[in-house]
Design a protein around this motif. Structure first.
Motif, PDB file in Angstrom:
ATOM      1  N   GLU A  63      52.212  38.817  36.510  1.00 36.82           N
ATOM      2  CA  GLU A  63      52.285  37.426  36.917  1.00 36.82           C
ATOM      3  C   GLU A  63      51.147  37.085  37.877  1.00 36.82           C
ATOM      4  OE1 GLU A  63      55.962  34.577  37.990  1.00 36.82           O
ATOM      5  OE2 GLU A  63      55.708  36.246  39.389  1.00 36.82           O
ATOM      6  N   MET A  64      50.889  37.958  38.849  1.00 37.63           N
ATOM      7  CA  MET A  64      49.799  37.730  39.789  1.00 37.63           C
ATOM      8  C   MET A  64      48.450  37.696  39.072  1.00 37.63           C
ATOM      9  SD  MET A  64      50.820  40.019  43.115  1.00 37.63           S
ATOM     10  CE  MET A  64      52.455  39.914  43.847  1.00 37.63           C
ATOM     11  N   CYS A  65      48.291  38.559  38.076  1.00 36.93           N
ATOM     12  CA  CYS A  65      47.041  38.557  37.316  1.00 36.93           C
ATOM     13  C   CYS A  65      46.850  37.231  36.584  1.00 36.93           C
ATOM     14  CB  CYS A  65      47.025  39.721  36.331  1.00 36.93           C
ATOM     15  SG  CYS A  65      46.783  41.345  37.107  1.00 36.93           S
ATOM     16  N   GLU A  66      47.921  36.679  36.047  1.00 29.31           N
ATOM     17  CA  GLU A  66      47.827  35.375  35.383  1.00 29.31           C
ATOM     18  C   GLU A  66      47.470  34.282  36.381  1.00 29.31           C
ATOM     19  OE1 GLU A  66      47.911  34.614  32.096  1.00 29.31           O
ATOM     20  OE2 GLU A  66      47.833  36.812  31.932  1.00 29.31           O
ATOM     21  N   TRP A  67      48.103  34.316  37.553  1.00 33.06           N
ATOM     22  CA  TRP A  67      47.755  33.354  38.604  1.00 33.06           C
ATOM     23  C   TRP A  67      46.290  33.520  39.011  1.00 33.06           C
ATOM     24  CZ3 TRP A  67      52.525  34.925  41.983  1.00 33.06           C
ATOM     25  CH2 TRP A  67      53.675  34.279  41.508  1.00 33.06           C
ATOM     26  N   GLY A  68      45.879  34.779  39.166  1.00 30.65           N
ATOM     27  CA  GLY A  68      44.518  35.048  39.602  1.00 30.65           C
ATOM     28  C   GLY A  68      43.486  34.483  38.650  1.00 30.65           C
ATOM     29  N   LYS A  69      43.711  34.642  37.358  1.00 29.38           N
ATOM     30  CA  LYS A  69      42.781  34.101  36.370  1.00 29.38           C
ATOM     31  C   LYS A  69      42.695  32.584  36.487  1.00 29.38           C
ATOM     32  CE  LYS A  69      44.617  36.200  32.761  1.00 29.38           C
ATOM     33  NZ  LYS A  69      44.812  36.599  31.342  1.00 29.38           N
ATOM     34  N   LYS A  70      43.811  31.943  36.830  1.00 31.64           N
ATOM     35  CA  LYS A  70      43.848  30.487  36.945  1.00 31.64           C
ATOM     36  C   LYS A  70      43.066  29.984  38.160  1.00 31.64           C
ATOM     37  CE  LYS A  70      46.967  28.800  33.820  1.00 31.64           C
ATOM     38  NZ  LYS A  70      46.896  27.529  33.062  1.00 31.64           N
ATOM     39  N   ILE A  71      43.263  30.636  39.305  1.00 30.56           N
ATOM     40  CA  ILE A  71      42.723  30.085  40.557  1.00 30.56           C
ATOM     41  C   ILE A  71      41.465  30.799  41.047  1.00 30.56           C
ATOM     42  CG2 ILE A  71      45.060  29.363  41.231  1.00 30.56           C
ATOM     43  CD1 ILE A  71      45.011  31.561  43.378  1.00 30.56           C
ATOM     44  N   GLY A  72      41.025  31.840  40.344  1.00 29.98           N
ATOM     45  CA  GLY A  72      39.830  32.552  40.760  1.00 29.98           C
ATOM     46  C   GLY A  72      40.046  33.581  41.843  1.00 29.98           C
ATOM     47  N   CYS A  73      41.266  34.077  41.953  1.00 27.62           N
ATOM     48  CA  CYS A  73      41.576  35.146  42.904  1.00 27.62           C
ATOM     49  C   CYS A  73      41.472  36.480  42.177  1.00 27.62           C
ATOM     50  CB  CYS A  73      42.977  34.953  43.474  1.00 27.62           C
ATOM     51  SG  CYS A  73      43.428  36.165  44.741  1.00 27.62           S
ATOM     52  N   LYS A  74      40.625  37.376  42.648  1.00 24.27           N
ATOM     53  CA  LYS A  74      40.275  38.578  41.891  1.00 24.27           C
ATOM     54  C   LYS A  74      40.990  39.845  42.332  1.00 24.27           C
ATOM     55  CE  LYS A  74      37.149  36.543  39.298  1.00 24.27           C
ATOM     56  NZ  LYS A  74      37.379  36.376  37.848  1.00 24.27           N
ATOM     57  N   THR A  75      41.783  39.785  43.419  1.00 28.60           N
ATOM     58  CA  THR A  75      42.335  41.019  43.980  1.00 28.60           C
ATOM     59  C   THR A  75      43.824  40.882  44.282  1.00 28.60           C
ATOM     60  OG1 THR A  75      40.189  41.521  44.998  1.00 28.60           O
ATOM     61  CG2 THR A  75      42.096  42.740  45.818  1.00 28.60           C
ATOM     62  N   VAL A  76      44.586  41.905  43.901  1.00 27.79           N
ATOM     63  CA  VAL A  76      45.990  42.035  44.275  1.00 27.79           C
ATOM     64  C   VAL A  76      46.118  43.200  45.246  1.00 27.79           C
ATOM     65  CG1 VAL A  76      48.332  42.566  43.483  1.00 27.79           C
ATOM     66  CG2 VAL A  76      46.839  41.120  42.083  1.00 27.79           C
ATOM     67  N   ILE A  77      46.704  42.951  46.405  1.00 26.77           N
ATOM     68  CA  ILE A  77      46.980  44.018  47.371  1.00 26.77           C
ATOM     69  C   ILE A  77      48.385  44.552  47.107  1.00 26.77           C
ATOM     70  CG2 ILE A  77      47.272  44.600  49.808  1.00 26.77           C
ATOM     71  CD1 ILE A  77      45.288  42.362  50.449  1.00 26.77           C
ATOM     72  N   THR A  78      48.514  45.866  47.067  1.00 22.04           N
ATOM     73  CA  THR A  78      49.820  46.489  46.893  1.00 22.04           C
ATOM     74  C   THR A  78      50.046  47.519  47.989  1.00 22.04           C
ATOM     75  OG1 THR A  78      51.295  47.569  45.283  1.00 22.04           O
ATOM     76  CG2 THR A  78      49.019  48.341  45.354  1.00 22.04           C
ATOM     77  N   VAL A  79      51.301  47.754  48.333  1.00 24.35           N
ATOM     78  CA  VAL A  79      51.618  48.720  49.388  1.00 24.35           C
ATOM     79  C   VAL A  79      52.576  49.781  48.841  1.00 24.35           C
ATOM     80  CG1 VAL A  79      51.237  47.122  51.280  1.00 24.35           C
ATOM     81  CG2 VAL A  79      53.513  47.312  50.298  1.00 24.35           C
ATOM     82  N   PRO A  80      52.475  51.007  49.368  1.00 27.97           N
ATOM     83  CA  PRO A  80      53.334  52.094  48.916  1.00 27.97           C
ATOM     84  C   PRO A  80      54.768  51.915  49.399  1.00 27.97           C
ATOM     85  CG  PRO A  80      52.034  52.814  50.774  1.00 27.97           C
ATOM     86  CD  PRO A  80      51.538  51.449  50.418  1.00 27.97           C
ATOM     87  N   THR A  81      55.645  52.609  48.748  1.00 29.97           N
ATOM     88  CA  THR A  81      57.067  52.518  49.060  1.00 29.97           C
ATOM     89  C   THR A  81      57.353  53.062  50.461  1.00 29.97           C
ATOM     90  OG1 THR A  81      57.548  52.772  46.721  1.00 29.97           O
ATOM     91  CG2 THR A  81      59.365  53.160  48.242  1.00 29.97           C
ATOM     92  N   VAL A  82      58.254  52.397  51.150  1.00 26.85           N
ATOM     93  CA  VAL A  82      58.671  52.779  52.497  1.00 26.85           C
ATOM     94  C   VAL A  82      60.131  53.223  52.452  1.00 26.85           C
ATOM     95  CG1 VAL A  82      59.082  51.926  54.847  1.00 26.85           C
ATOM     96  CG2 VAL A  82      57.053  51.167  53.568  1.00 26.85           C
ATOM     97  N   GLY A  83      60.462  54.261  53.215  1.00 23.59           N
ATOM     98  CA  GLY A  83      61.856  54.677  53.359  1.00 23.59           C
ATOM     99  C   GLY A  83      62.339  55.699  52.350  1.00 23.59           C
ATOM    100  N   LEU A  84      61.415  56.400  51.688  1.00 23.07           N
ATOM    101  CA  LEU A  84      61.835  57.457  50.777  1.00 23.07           C
ATOM    102  C   LEU A  84      62.527  58.573  51.558  1.00 23.07           C
ATOM    103  CD1 LEU A  84      58.657  57.803  48.509  1.00 23.07           C
ATOM    104  CD2 LEU A  84      60.784  56.583  47.979  1.00 23.07           C
ATOM    105  N   LYS A  85      63.545  59.161  50.970  1.00 33.31           N
ATOM    106  CA  LYS A  85      64.311  60.213  51.642  1.00 33.31           C
ATOM    107  C   LYS A  85      63.936  61.594  51.104  1.00 33.31           C
ATOM    108  CE  LYS A  85      66.599  57.048  53.890  1.00 33.31           C
ATOM    109  NZ  LYS A  85      66.282  56.780  55.305  1.00 33.31           N
TER     110      LYS A  85
END
Length: 279
Positions: free
Chosen positions: A90-112
């Motif tokens: 979904e973010m990639c589709e938005w990015g193509k529309k508005i000219g945003c080229k980068t998605v920031i992602t973060v690793p999982t928190v709270g793994l046991k």
């Protein structure tokens, strides 16, 4: 050097919205904006279309720098990981529309009690698939390690080693100065890195609490805390980092109590003081 505003910085100020953030970016001369997808963009799209946002960026000087943030991606149950991939597409589709080229992602928190080997294996497999999805859309994926003991990837050296092994041109790192400091990441490790692998740099500072104890609300204006910002920025220059954009990202409760206009004004002045002595 261009300056971007991450919407988290004034997220809880009175009247906050993507529309307000865009207007204040333009008023105070921010070049770029990091768009928060989980709240600010979601609220915007409840009243507007993505095409309206694209039209805004086409006709105004402020441009989109990145989508922040895709949470989480590694060591997840299958259903949760599939939802992460849905959001990414979904973010990639938005990015193509508005000219945003980068998605920031973060690793999982709270793994046991998950081994480092299992975390690395999952991270490499997930980032390969996610990078391929981004690549098909002409997008970049930028992984932000989190300087917190419960984050599955919380150190620059470890994060960079994963990105280096993955070796995908469109998958790199977000270096948040607060997170770099938070678990005592090493400038020596940064000095050995390829600057081209660092896509996004978040500018901020922090109060001087012990490593591992810092939390987001400990952030302060750049230059008002204890982080060696000059050391980080000068090292980035030496290793060939050439993105030419710094993005201000704070989560300070005292700043949320201020008028958003003041946050943007002070944030610009504080950031430019740090930029001026390093670039």
């Amino acid at each position: 050097m261009k300056l971007s505003m991450n919407e988290a910085t004034a997220l809880k100020c009175k009247g906050t919205s993507l529309e307000q953030d865009l207007a204040l970016c333009e008023k105070y001369g921010y070049d770029m904006i990091e768009i928060r997808t989980m709240d600010c963009l979601k609220d915007y799209l409840a009243k507007h279309s993505i095409d309206e946002l694209a039209a805004y960026f086409e006709s105004h000087p402020v441009k989109p720098w990145a989508f922040n943030t895709l949470e989480y991606f590694n060591n997840l149950p299958e259903a949760d990981y599939k939802e992460t991939l849905r959001k990414l597409r979904e973010m990639c589709e938005w990015g193509k529309k508005i000219g945003c080229k980068t998605v920031i992602t973060v690793p999982t928190v709270g793994l046991k009690k998950v081994t480092r080997q299992a975390i690395r294996k999952s991270t490499l497999a997930c980032l390969k698939e996610m990078g391929e999805i981004c690549g098909e859309a002409g997008m970049r994926l930028s992984v932000e390690f989190l300087g917190h003991p419960e984050a599955s990837i919380n150190d620059f050296g470890e994060a960079y080693d994963i990105i280096h092994e993955l070796d995908m041109e469109n998958v790199g790192l977000t270096l948040d100065c607060f997170h770099f400091h938070g678990m005592h990441s090493s400038l020596a490790d940064l000095a050995q890195a390829d600057g081209k692998k660092i896509f996004i740099v978040h500018l901020n500072d922090t109060e001087d609490f012990q490593f591992g104890a810092l939390r987001d609300d400990d952030r302060v204006w750049p230059g008002d805390g204890c982080i060696d910002l000059d050391g980080i920025l000068q090292t980035l220059r030496k290793i060939g980092w050439a993105q030419d954009v710094l993005s201000l990202e704070l989560f300070r409760p005292e700043y949320y109590a201020m008028p958003a206009d003041d946050v943007y004004r002070i944030g610009k002045a504080k950031s430019e003081a740090v930029i001026a002595r390093n670039f």
